[in-house]
Design a protein around this motif. Structure first.
Motif, PDB file in Angstrom:
ATOM      1  N   CYS A 228      49.720  57.897  46.143  1.00 46.68           N
ATOM      2  CA  CYS A 228      48.575  56.646  46.312  1.00 46.68           C
ATOM      3  C   CYS A 228      49.550  55.520  45.962  1.00 46.68           C
ATOM      4  CB  CYS A 228      47.739  56.710  45.375  1.00 46.68           C
ATOM      5  SG  CYS A 228      46.364  57.988  45.604  1.00 46.68           S
ATOM      6  N   PHE A 229      49.001  54.167  46.548  1.00 48.06           N
ATOM      7  CA  PHE A 229      49.788  53.081  46.054  1.00 48.06           C
ATOM      8  C   PHE A 229      48.662  51.695  45.946  1.00 48.06           C
ATOM      9  CE2 PHE A 229      52.706  49.845  45.759  1.00 48.06           C
ATOM     10  CZ  PHE A 229      52.589  48.652  46.478  1.00 48.06           C
ATOM     11  N   SER A 230      48.741  51.230  45.227  1.00 51.53           N
ATOM     12  CA  SER A 230      47.724  49.933  45.050  1.00 51.53           C
ATOM     13  C   SER A 230      48.798  48.903  44.277  1.00 51.53           C
ATOM     14  CB  SER A 230      46.515  50.145  44.466  1.00 51.53           C
ATOM     15  OG  SER A 230      46.844  50.582  42.986  1.00 51.53           O
ATOM     16  N   LEU A 231      47.999  47.775  44.463  1.00 55.35           N
ATOM     17  CA  LEU A 231      48.736  46.389  44.369  1.00 55.35           C
ATOM     18  C   LEU A 231      47.843  45.725  43.675  1.00 55.35           C
ATOM     19  CD1 LEU A 231      51.031  44.263  44.410  1.00 55.35           C
ATOM     20  CD2 LEU A 231      50.222  43.872  46.765  1.00 55.35           C
ATOM     21  N   SER A 232      48.116  44.919  42.632  1.00 58.73           N
ATOM     22  CA  SER A 232      47.083  43.967  41.922  1.00 58.73           C
ATOM     23  C   SER A 232      47.796  42.622  41.420  1.00 58.73           C
ATOM     24  CB  SER A 232      46.170  44.624  40.925  1.00 58.73           C
ATOM     25  OG  SER A 232      46.014  45.961  40.960  1.00 58.73           O
ATOM     26  N   ILE A 233      47.034  41.630  41.224  1.00 57.73           N
ATOM     27  CA  ILE A 233      47.379  40.643  40.730  1.00 57.73           C
ATOM     28  C   ILE A 233      46.175  40.061  39.698  1.00 57.73           C
ATOM     29  CG2 ILE A 233      49.444  39.761  42.224  1.00 57.73           C
ATOM     30  CD1 ILE A 233      47.251  37.611  43.520  1.00 57.73           C
ATOM     31  N   PRO A 234      46.747  39.608  38.662  1.00 56.57           N
ATOM     32  CA  PRO A 234      45.409  39.327  37.684  1.00 56.57           C
ATOM     33  C   PRO A 234      44.894  38.151  37.925  1.00 56.57           C
ATOM     34  CG  PRO A 234      47.823  38.834  36.906  1.00 56.57           C
ATOM     35  CD  PRO A 234      47.885  39.287  38.216  1.00 56.57           C
ATOM     36  N   PHE A 235      45.083  37.529  39.157  1.00 55.00           N
ATOM     37  CA  PHE A 235      44.053  36.458  39.516  1.00 55.00           C
ATOM     38  C   PHE A 235      42.858  36.724  40.077  1.00 55.00           C
ATOM     39  CE2 PHE A 235      46.489  32.957  38.283  1.00 55.00           C
ATOM     40  CZ  PHE A 235      47.745  33.257  38.374  1.00 55.00           C
ATOM     41  N   ASN A 236      41.662  35.751  39.838  1.00 56.02           N
ATOM     42  CA  ASN A 236      40.757  35.853  40.678  1.00 56.02           C
ATOM     43  C   ASN A 236      41.156  34.659  41.862  1.00 56.02           C
ATOM     44  OD1 ASN A 236      38.304  35.335  42.037  1.00 56.02           O
ATOM     45  ND2 ASN A 236      37.176  34.590  40.316  1.00 56.02           N
ATOM     46  N   PRO A 237      41.116  35.158  43.002  1.00 52.09           N
ATOM     47  CA  PRO A 237      41.412  34.275  44.290  1.00 52.09           C
ATOM     48  C   PRO A 237      40.700  33.073  44.017  1.00 52.09           C
ATOM     49  CG  PRO A 237      41.040  36.560  44.959  1.00 52.09           C
ATOM     50  CD  PRO A 237      40.475  36.569  43.506  1.00 52.09           C
TER      51      PRO A 237
ATOM     52  N   PHE B 286      46.887  38.268  47.805  1.00 49.54           N
ATOM     53  CA  PHE B 286      45.326  38.293  47.300  1.00 49.54           C
ATOM     54  C   PHE B 286      44.738  39.338  48.546  1.00 49.54           C
ATOM     55  CE2 PHE B 286      45.443  35.624  43.994  1.00 49.54           C
ATOM     56  CZ  PHE B 286      45.610  34.448  44.371  1.00 49.54           C
ATOM     57  N   LYS B 287      45.131  39.352  49.724  1.00 50.50           N
ATOM     58  CA  LYS B 287      44.364  40.315  50.621  1.00 50.50           C
ATOM     59  C   LYS B 287      44.731  41.702  50.277  1.00 50.50           C
ATOM     60  CE  LYS B 287      47.472  40.204  54.691  1.00 50.50           C
ATOM     61  NZ  LYS B 287      48.774  39.973  54.117  1.00 50.50           N
ATOM     62  N   ASP B 288      46.008  41.855  49.557  1.00 52.72           N
ATOM     63  CA  ASP B 288      46.254  43.364  49.232  1.00 52.72           C
ATOM     64  C   ASP B 288      45.834  43.687  47.846  1.00 52.72           C
ATOM     65  OD1 ASP B 288      48.876  42.667  51.120  1.00 52.72           O
ATOM     66  OD2 ASP B 288      47.322  44.106  51.743  1.00 52.72           O
ATOM     67  N   SER B 289      45.600  42.850  47.061  1.00 50.79           N
ATOM     68  CA  SER B 289      45.233  42.934  45.662  1.00 50.79           C
ATOM     69  C   SER B 289      43.857  43.698  45.396  1.00 50.79           C
ATOM     70  CB  SER B 289      45.106  41.641  45.157  1.00 50.79           C
ATOM     71  OG  SER B 289      44.739  41.820  43.560  1.00 50.79           O
ATOM     72  N   ARG B 290      44.030  44.850  44.675  1.00 50.60           N
ATOM     73  CA  ARG B 290      43.211  45.586  44.132  1.00 50.60           C
ATOM     74  C   ARG B 290      42.617  45.437  42.723  1.00 50.60           C
ATOM     75  NH1 ARG B 290      42.304  51.323  42.792  1.00 50.60           N
ATOM     76  NH2 ARG B 290      40.386  52.143  44.101  1.00 50.60           N
ATOM     77  N   ASN B 291      41.953  44.371  42.322  1.00 54.46           N
ATOM     78  CA  ASN B 291      41.604  44.233  41.111  1.00 54.46           C
ATOM     79  C   ASN B 291      40.139  44.807  40.920  1.00 54.46           C
ATOM     80  OD1 ASN B 291      40.725  43.431  38.680  1.00 54.46           O
ATOM     81  ND2 ASN B 291      41.620  41.267  38.733  1.00 54.46           N
ATOM     82  N   ILE B 292      39.751  45.970  40.508  1.00 52.74           N
ATOM     83  CA  ILE B 292      38.450  46.490  40.836  1.00 52.74           C
ATOM     84  C   ILE B 292      37.519  45.663  39.502  1.00 52.74           C
ATOM     85  CG2 ILE B 292      39.114  48.559  41.599  1.00 52.74           C
ATOM     86  CD1 ILE B 292      38.450  49.954  38.999  1.00 52.74           C
ATOM     87  N   LYS B 293      38.246  44.895  38.498  1.00 54.79           N
ATOM     88  CA  LYS B 293      37.304  44.343  37.648  1.00 54.79           C
ATOM     89  C   LYS B 293      36.587  43.118  38.470  1.00 54.79           C
ATOM     90  CE  LYS B 293      37.768  42.156  33.150  1.00 54.79           C
ATOM     91  NZ  LYS B 293      36.509  41.210  33.110  1.00 54.79           N
TER      92      LYS B 293
ATOM     93  N   LEU C 286      41.792  49.591  49.973  1.00 55.52           N
ATOM     94  CA  LEU C 286      42.999  48.653  49.139  1.00 55.52           C
ATOM     95  C   LEU C 286      43.709  49.695  48.507  1.00 55.52           C
ATOM     96  CD1 LEU C 286      41.323  45.359  48.210  1.00 55.52           C
ATOM     97  CD2 LEU C 286      43.113  45.860  50.056  1.00 55.52           C
ATOM     98  N   LEU C 287      43.342  50.810  48.467  1.00 57.80           N
ATOM     99  CA  LEU C 287      44.136  51.983  47.733  1.00 57.80           C
ATOM    100  C   LEU C 287      44.836  52.854  48.827  1.00 57.80           C
ATOM    101  CD1 LEU C 287      45.088  53.717  45.301  1.00 57.80           C
ATOM    102  CD2 LEU C 287      42.890  55.095  45.626  1.00 57.80           C
ATOM    103  N   LYS C 288      46.136  52.659  48.902  1.00 53.82           N
ATOM    104  CA  LYS C 288      46.882  53.361  50.226  1.00 53.82           C
ATOM    105  C   LYS C 288      47.140  54.570  49.914  1.00 53.82           C
ATOM    106  CE  LYS C 288      46.864  49.170  52.082  1.00 53.82           C
ATOM    107  NZ  LYS C 288      46.157  49.032  53.040  1.00 53.82           N
ATOM    108  N   HIS C 289      47.130  55.686  50.685  1.00 56.40           N
ATOM    109  CA  HIS C 289      46.875  56.940  50.598  1.00 56.40           C
ATOM    110  C   HIS C 289      47.810  57.663  51.477  1.00 56.40           C
ATOM    111  CE1 HIS C 289      44.714  61.149  50.444  1.00 56.40           C
ATOM    112  NE2 HIS C 289      45.540  60.954  49.506  1.00 56.40           N
TER     113      HIS C 289
END
Lengths: 197, 527
Positions: free
Chosen positions: B373-382, B394-401, B412-415
């Motif tokens: 698995c792979f995922s990417l996040s940035i701690p910003f709210n776009p 942003f379009k790839d960012s997975r921030n489930i918060k 957004l979770l690559k498998h």
């Protein structure tokens, strides 16, 4: 941000939308902090997961594990940081007996040492800005259901300046027919300071 | 992506034996419950995990906060051991400064400090080394601020005659490879850890001590009678380059009152890379080190931060507030469970980023498990105002918060490794700075290795070319698939680990200006 919605919207799905309480159900509804008397991270048990490790259901697809991981992660993060900030003494209830913590390169192992450690850590104010999670493949965990949780944000410890931090957790599941309780098997915390000061 | 052959086990066996010998000593470092997290873990890997103080002891800018005055030196047998069951170095039972000032020297002054250095001491565990030296040394000594710096081990002692006695031990002790161990001695000025303990009301005593200290020229003469190797003198990377400024800040003493400390003069920095040249006429310990792990050596040079741990700030605890007794533990550098795993992880990272930065990431297919698995996040709210250079992520960012839609969360979770490598291939081209890497190996079993990397990279193309971003990446790896790997637990991960779940890569906020001025670790080689 709007300009990116077209990338995401597909089929019937709506675009990006903020919802404060997606998951329903008694276990994961967000009751007020005062209602929570136990420090436990609990989610509904997946079908076929009621027994311990040997009976991991193989018929569930990947998507189900992803969803389960997300539920666990959200529930966990809410409880963990609030406990850390407001009920520090209860924090180690969230850890397995043999859990380990690597805190800015310092290794802390076992509940006694963890209790000691959290007791001497100054009081904290955490602000979590980012949360992500993944289910961990059973080959790595020998069928022990495990979720990787990653968080980042800012923290202010009493008497110290504010830091950015990032933190990783491995959560492992103990499932009963009624619910699944998640505990921390391992925890890695780092300040993320890249400033020139 | 297999590791280079030529991995020798001879050194490793001896290392394990040494650890086994020191195992009982290290019991105290861990709680009674520090059995492996996974009960299936093999016992020898448990030893490995705990026994390698060389990695645990590696320090950075603000190292162990030791209070040398808290206990009389003559009662301090074994007190250089870490205090409690953890590796955390915290000042807990600090005596008040008044008591700290007395007692070490009969006339109440501070005494003069000397830095004792064991070249290549990073190979040795602290307790073992200090015991070895003490056994041979004609006088008892109290090592203060034991730490690893670049490739060697150092500590301070507070007395010229002790320093002289230690110098005499040089060449009379041997390590387990039967190589002589050398000891070098230099005057040290007043080490910075002493600065912190002193309060302003002791200024007069300090001045007196400084004047005595700076009769260091007298001391220096004594030292010069010793076999003293000036080219082995190392810069104390923890001291400010101008110790006068450093002391003035902490003591609030006018600068003109502080005489020059001669030891703060020009010092050659230890050049880790040129081991061969420097040590051709030294003890064979140098060549042995090179022979057993020359490939590792060159790899380690790529990760100087892992070794010398400069550049990471430790939080400055203050004494104000109601929780004055609570301190943040000293921040330390990279944490590895064992030497073996450290080398493995570093080799893996080196190869991984070589491919990642090469312009063609398809080569990473061999690194990933089929079902990774792979995922990417940035701690910003776009929707916040954020630096525009983060927009492309942003379009790839997975921030489930903030992302609640389960469909998107899934997307957004690559498998599977194909999807993952395809996703990675469209991310911007990068150049990672291995010298910035700080690595934590935070969970290990027979089947799984978890480690996180903190570091910076540069974008090398596109609109944001040249901008530097910080990242954290967490890897979960399993051993290579050959069954022969699992037989010998020490070789669990000899084969390149397959990255199983690669959960995260994210970029915290940094402004290019900040990073341009960011403290970077000095690599082992000069320039």
């Amino acid at each position: 941000m709007r300009k990116y919605r077209s990338h995401w919207s597909q089929g019937d799905r709506e675009g990006y939308q903020r919802r404060s309480n997606y998951y329903e159900g008694p276990h994961t509804s967000h009751s007020s902090p005062a209602d929570r008397t136990r420090e436990e991270v609990v989610t509904p048990t997946l079908p076929g997961h009621a027994a311990t490790r040997s009976q991991m259901a193989t018929s569930l697809d990947f998507k189900t594990y992803v969803d389960q991981a997300c539920r666990a992660a959200e529930e966990f993060v809410n409880i963990y940081y609030e406990t850390m900030d407001k009920r520090r003494r209860a924090l180690t209830r969230l850890y397995l007996d043999k859990a380990t913590l690597i805190w800015n390169g310092n290794a802390v192992s076992g509940l006694d040492a963890l209790n000691n450690f959290f007791d001497t850590l100054p009081s904290s104010e955490f602000q979590v800005n980012m949360l992500d999670c993944q289910p961990v493949h059973e080959q790595a965990t020998q069928s022990q259901t495990t979720v990787l949780v990653v968080t980042s944000g800012t923290v202010k410890f009493d008497g110290n300046k504010q830091h950015f931090f990032n933190q990783n957790f491995l959560l492992t599941a103990q499932s009963t027919p009624n619910n699944t309780v998640w505990k921390i098997a391992s925890d890695c915390f780092r300040f993320q300071d890249w400033s020139s000061s | 992506m297999s590791l280079p052959s030529g991995h020798t086990t001879g050194h490793t066996d001896q290392v394990v034996q040494r650890r086994a010998r020191c195992w009982d000593i290290y019991q105290r470092r861990f709680s009674s419950r520090s059995e492996p997290v996974n009960p299936g873990m093999h016992s020898s890997s448990h030893q490995q995990q705990d026994g390698d103080a060389a990695m645990h002891g590696a320090h950075m800018d603000s190292p162990v906060r030791y209070t040398p005055y808290a206990i009389s030196p003559y009662n301090r047998k074994g007190s250089f051991r870490k205090q409690d069951q953890t590796h955390v170095n915290m000042e807990r039972e600090q005596k008040p400064p008044e008591r700290r000032m007395e007692g070490n020297m009969p006339d109440g002054t501070l005494g003069s400090w000397f830095k004792i250095t064991v070249p290549f001491g990073i190979k040795y565990n602290e307790k073992w080394l200090l015991n070895l030296i003490q056994n041979e040394c004609s006088v008892p000594f109290v090592p203060v601020e034991f730490h690893y710096e670049n490739m060697h081990a150092s500590f301070f002692v507070e007395n010229a005659s002790i320093a002289y006695a230690l110098k005499n031990v040089s060449g009379k002790i041997w390590d387990e490879d039967n190589e002589k161990i050398s000891i070098f001695v230099n005057p040290a000025g007043i080490p910075h850890f002493v600065h912190r303990e002193l309060k302003s009301e002791k200024v007069e005593q300090i001045k007196l001590a400084m004047n005595q200290q700076c009769d260091v020229s007298q001391e220096a003469l004594d030292i010069q009678r010793l076999p003293f190797y000036p080219d082995m003198v190392n810069r104390d990377t923890k001291m400010a380059s101008n110790p006068r400024k450093c002391m003035a800040a902490s003591l609030d003493v006018h600068e003109e009152n502080i005489p020059t400390v001669t030891s703060a003069g020009e010092m050659d920095k230890w050049k880790g890379i040129e081991l061969g040249e420097k040590c051709a006429d030294r003890s064979p310990v140098c060549t042995t080190f090179l022979d057993t792990s020359s490939n590792i050596n060159s790899i380690l040079e790529l990760f100087p931060k892992v070794l010398c741990l400069d550049g990471q700030q430790s939080p400055r605890a203050t004494l104000c507030g109601t929780e004055a007794h609570k301190r943040l533990p000293t921040c330390k550098g990279s944490f590895f469970g064992s030497e073996m795993l450290k080398n493995l992880v570093l080799q893996f990272l080196q190869q991984y980023y070589l491919i990642y930065d090469s312009g063609d990431r398809q080569g990473l297919l061999s690194a990933y498990h089929d079902e990774a698995c792979f995922s990417l996040s940035i701690p910003f709210n776009p929707e916040d105002s954020a630096p525009s250079r983060f927009c492309k992520f942003f379009k790839d960012s997975r921030n489930i918060k903030i992302l609640k839609d389960p469909y998107l969360r899934g997307e957004l979770l690559k498998h599977t490794k194909l999807d993952i490598v395809d996703s990675l291939s469209v991310l911007p081209k990068t150049q990672h700075d291995l010298s910035s890497f700080l690595v934590d190996m935070w969970y290990q079993t027979e089947w799984m290795l978890c480690f996180s990397v903190n570091g910076v990279f540069k974008e090398v193309e596109g609109q944001s070319q040249g901008s530097v971003l910080a990242f954290t990446r967490t890897f979960i790896a399993t051993p290579g698939s050959s069954s022969s790997c699992l037989r010998n637990n020490q070789c669990d991960y000899v084969r390149a680990p397959h990255v199983l779940a690669w959960p995260k890569m994210y970029f915290p906020v940094t402004e290019p200006g900040d990073l341009a001025g960011a403290k970077k670790p000095k690599p082992n080689s000069q320039g």
